[in-house]
Design an enzyme around this catalytic site. Sequence first.
Site, PDB file in Angstrom:
ATOM      1  N   LYS A   1      60.432  40.689  19.148  1.00  0.00           N
ATOM      2  CA  LYS A   1      59.328  41.567  18.725  1.00  0.00           C
ATOM      3  C   LYS A   1      58.735  41.027  17.422  1.00  0.00           C
ATOM      4  O   LYS A   1      59.324  41.160  16.365  1.00  0.00           O
ATOM      5  CB  LYS A   1      59.806  43.006  18.500  1.00  0.00           C
ATOM      6  CG  LYS A   1      58.593  43.937  18.376  1.00  0.00           C
ATOM      7  CD  LYS A   1      58.866  45.204  17.638  1.00  0.00           C
ATOM      8  CE  LYS A   1      58.798  45.086  16.153  1.00  0.00           C
ATOM      9  NZ  LYS A   1      57.477  44.709  15.596  1.00  0.00           N
TER      10      LYS A   1
ATOM     11  N   CYS B   1      60.602  35.812   1.139  1.00  0.00           N
ATOM     12  CA  CYS B   1      61.850  36.468   0.721  1.00  0.00           C
ATOM     13  C   CYS B   1      62.539  35.656  -0.371  1.00  0.00           C
ATOM     14  O   CYS B   1      63.234  36.202  -1.207  1.00  0.00           O
ATOM     15  CB  CYS B   1      62.763  36.628   1.927  1.00  0.00           C
ATOM     16  SG  CYS B   1      62.996  35.086   2.816  1.00  0.00           S
TER      17      CYS B   1
ATOM     18  N   GLU C   1      68.537  39.371   7.842  1.00  0.00           N
ATOM     19  CA  GLU C   1      67.894  38.521   6.818  1.00  0.00           C
ATOM     20  C   GLU C   1      66.913  39.414   6.082  1.00  0.00           C
ATOM     21  O   GLU C   1      65.837  39.716   6.602  1.00  0.00           O
ATOM     22  CB  GLU C   1      67.141  37.366   7.487  1.00  0.00           C
ATOM     23  CG  GLU C   1      68.005  36.363   8.204  1.00  0.00           C
ATOM     24  CD  GLU C   1      68.780  35.474   7.258  1.00  0.00           C
ATOM     25  OE1 GLU C   1      68.503  35.496   6.037  1.00  0.00           O
ATOM     26  OE2 GLU C   1      69.675  34.765   7.730  1.00  0.00           O
TER      27      GLU C   1
ATOM     28  N   GLU D   1      61.735  44.275  -5.007  1.00  0.00           N
ATOM     29  CA  GLU D   1      60.978  43.193  -4.384  1.00  0.00           C
ATOM     30  C   GLU D   1      59.504  43.592  -4.277  1.00  0.00           C
ATOM     31  O   GLU D   1      59.186  44.642  -3.721  1.00  0.00           O
ATOM     32  CB  GLU D   1      61.530  42.909  -2.986  1.00  0.00           C
ATOM     33  CG  GLU D   1      60.883  41.703  -2.343  1.00  0.00           C
ATOM     34  CD  GLU D   1      61.361  41.469  -0.920  1.00  0.00           C
ATOM     35  OE1 GLU D   1      61.435  42.435  -0.142  1.00  0.00           O
ATOM     36  OE2 GLU D   1      61.654  40.303  -0.594  1.00  0.00           O
TER      37      GLU D   1
HETATM   38  P1  NAD Z   1      59.646  45.344   7.633  1.00  0.00           P
HETATM   39  O1  NAD Z   1      61.090  45.594   7.432  1.00  0.00           O
HETATM   40  O2  NAD Z   1      58.697  46.452   7.360  1.00  0.00           O
HETATM   41  O3  NAD Z   1      59.371  44.897   9.140  1.00  0.00           O
HETATM   42  C1  NAD Z   1      60.000  43.801   9.725  1.00  0.00           C
HETATM   43  C2  NAD Z   1      59.984  43.955  11.221  1.00  0.00           C
HETATM   44  O4  NAD Z   1      60.753  45.093  11.568  1.00  0.00           O
HETATM   45  C3  NAD Z   1      58.596  44.185  11.820  1.00  0.00           C
HETATM   46  O5  NAD Z   1      58.521  43.515  13.059  1.00  0.00           O
HETATM   47  C4  NAD Z   1      58.567  45.699  12.023  1.00  0.00           C
HETATM   48  O6  NAD Z   1      57.694  46.094  13.056  1.00  0.00           O
HETATM   49  C5  NAD Z   1      60.012  45.967  12.396  1.00  0.00           C
HETATM   50  N1  NAD Z   1      60.477  47.336  12.140  1.00  0.00           N
HETATM   51  C6  NAD Z   1      60.038  48.222  11.208  1.00  0.00           C
HETATM   52  N2  NAD Z   1      60.707  49.373  11.315  1.00  0.00           N
HETATM   53  C7  NAD Z   1      61.607  49.228  12.310  1.00  0.00           C
HETATM   54  C8  NAD Z   1      62.593  50.070  12.893  1.00  0.00           C
HETATM   55  N3  NAD Z   1      62.802  51.319  12.454  1.00  0.00           N
HETATM   56  N4  NAD Z   1      63.346  49.595  13.900  1.00  0.00           N
HETATM   57  C9  NAD Z   1      63.164  48.341  14.344  1.00  0.00           C
HETATM   58  N5  NAD Z   1      62.234  47.499  13.855  1.00  0.00           N
HETATM   59  C10 NAD Z   1      61.473  47.925  12.838  1.00  0.00           C
HETATM   60  O7  NAD Z   1      59.312  44.048   6.784  1.00  0.00           O
HETATM   61  P2  NAD Z   1      57.916  43.351   6.599  1.00  0.00           P
HETATM   62  O8  NAD Z   1      57.114  44.135   5.635  1.00  0.00           O
HETATM   63  O9  NAD Z   1      57.332  43.027   7.928  1.00  0.00           O
HETATM   64  O10 NAD Z   1      58.373  41.949   5.947  1.00  0.00           O
HETATM   65  C11 NAD Z   1      58.615  41.791   4.603  1.00  0.00           C
HETATM   66  C12 NAD Z   1      60.099  41.873   4.328  1.00  0.00           C
HETATM   67  O11 NAD Z   1      60.806  40.891   5.079  1.00  0.00           O
HETATM   68  C13 NAD Z   1      60.419  41.571   2.883  1.00  0.00           C
HETATM   69  O12 NAD Z   1      61.374  42.495   2.410  1.00  0.00           O
HETATM   70  C14 NAD Z   1      61.026  40.174   2.935  1.00  0.00           C
HETATM   71  O13 NAD Z   1      61.874  39.844   1.883  1.00  0.00           O
HETATM   72  C15 NAD Z   1      61.731  40.219   4.235  1.00  0.00           C
HETATM   73  N6  NAD Z   1      61.994  38.846   4.697  1.00  0.00           N
HETATM   74  C16 NAD Z   1      63.274  38.368   4.681  1.00  0.00           C
HETATM   75  C17 NAD Z   1      63.530  37.047   5.074  1.00  0.00           C
HETATM   76  C18 NAD Z   1      64.922  36.465   5.069  1.00  0.00           C
HETATM   77  O14 NAD Z   1      65.134  35.469   5.746  1.00  0.00           O
HETATM   78  N7  NAD Z   1      65.871  37.010   4.341  1.00  0.00           N
HETATM   79  C19 NAD Z   1      62.478  36.247   5.475  1.00  0.00           C
HETATM   80  C20 NAD Z   1      61.188  36.775   5.467  1.00  0.00           C
HETATM   81  C21 NAD Z   1      60.958  38.081   5.082  1.00  0.00           C
END
Ligand code: NAD
Length: 487
Positions: free
Chosen positions: A172, A281, A247, A381
Amino acid sequence: MQTKLFIGGEFVDAADGATVTSLDPHDGSVLAEVAEAKQEDVDRAVTAAKGAFHHWSRLAAADRGRLLLKLADAIEADADNLALLETRDTGHPLRDTLGLDVLRTAATFRYFGGMADKFQGTVVPVEQGFLDYVVPEALGVIGQIVPWNFPVMFVSWKLGPALAAGNCVVMKPSEITPLSALRVAELAAEVGFPPGVINVVPGYGQTAGQRLVDHPDVAKLSFTGSTDVGKQIARGAADTLKQVHLELGGKGANIVFDDANLAAAVGGTAFGIFHNQGQACIAASRLIVHESVKDEFLERLVSLAGSIRVGDPKDLNTEMGPLTSALHRDRVLSYLEIAADEGGAVLVGGKAPAEPSLGSGYYIEPTIVETTPTARAAQEEVFGPFMVVHTFKTDEEALEIANGTAYGLGGGLWTSDLSRAHKVARELRAGMVWVNSYKRVNPGSPFGGMGVSGYGREMGFEAMREYTEPKATWINIDANLPAFYRR
Ligand code: NAD
């Protein structure tokens, strides 16, 4: 441009015909209407993946690898198109999507294509009369949920090892940036991946994502995203006891010592925070600089930040594009206000750029704020082109500040003292440390975090272990062995 769900080898509409509008962050115009998966669609995708699993997991590993290598070639051949698609969907400058992201995507698929038939089991030296061999077995259907900041790269980070190990996947992508994952799925179908092995179901987290978390036939959930959602996912996955790989967020510490090569450190620091508009991240979001070099360092860094070319990401001269969504731009702007309210001193940036041509896009100037290590802006963050600055006197103080958040993902240090480099790297609480560099990644090097940055690793052999379970098989090779109940 593919805009439908990819399920069982075909592009299909959502069962209820719903769509999500994808916007171009440069000007807010409509880029595409993309099918929106909900529970019924996710269930169909899981069924397709489950149906494909037996054949795929029993293919010779070299044959799985060959398809991944073909996919890497196809991605390279499609680089211009894929990079532009990614740029339009995310706002990430074309010079980066073309020069880094798409090439890294191909390289990661190629790495795991080569890995497929080299990741092998062991024979355990057990007691006489027995052979005990351990085989890493694929888990089954893997649910993968990814964010919007490096969508095309994450497709390879997640699909590469999962498929090489013999799993089938339902991915997804973020509802904000689904287009490059759909294009990779299309390329995968063209190079001959069997139907059902890869499924891509764009949709919202609360519906499509949640269904992947809940689905009893999903063996493992690999999630990249925010710490808050990661916690929800870990809780939700407990109901079916599915494995989880997380992650999550980061608040990278970047320490500049008084003996650092300042010119290199200035360039590396700017890349560490402003690349991809700080939406990484592992962004170097906290600069911790020795007080004796602070003035010179900041003078150079502020001057560099002020000269970064912010603009249309499709222009190859652009160094920083817009943030990926209006919602996220507003969130980052709110942190600029928080930083000011906390008494932070803005050294450069701090607002949306004034150029009228950027007025309808989601732009923010490269921003540097000096503040205290305990300020919210220094602890939470922000995920934007926003860096906080702190100073230190001793190595111990630098480490205390660096390790003073709940996160533990990436961190860096700049010094010309070899023993200091090793000592500080050892003490940094982070899954990845860069010395005299920042934000290096490679498909062979484990990527992941500690603390609230999550657990598990992408890339390398570690990723193969994430997507397999060891099965021990004991063979009695001596018919005359004494048995417990021999009559
Ligand atoms: P997010 O957590 O809002 O969403 C990430 C994904 O999860 C999206 O596809 C979203 O649709 C889905 N999602 C949201 N709520 C959900 C739920 N209740 N159940 C299942 N899926 C759900 O994050 P974002 O705003 O899309 O991305 C930014 C974040 O990602 C930042 O915190 C960043 O640090 C993190 N990130 C981490 C890494 C890593 O490798 N550690 C890499 C890139 C980004």
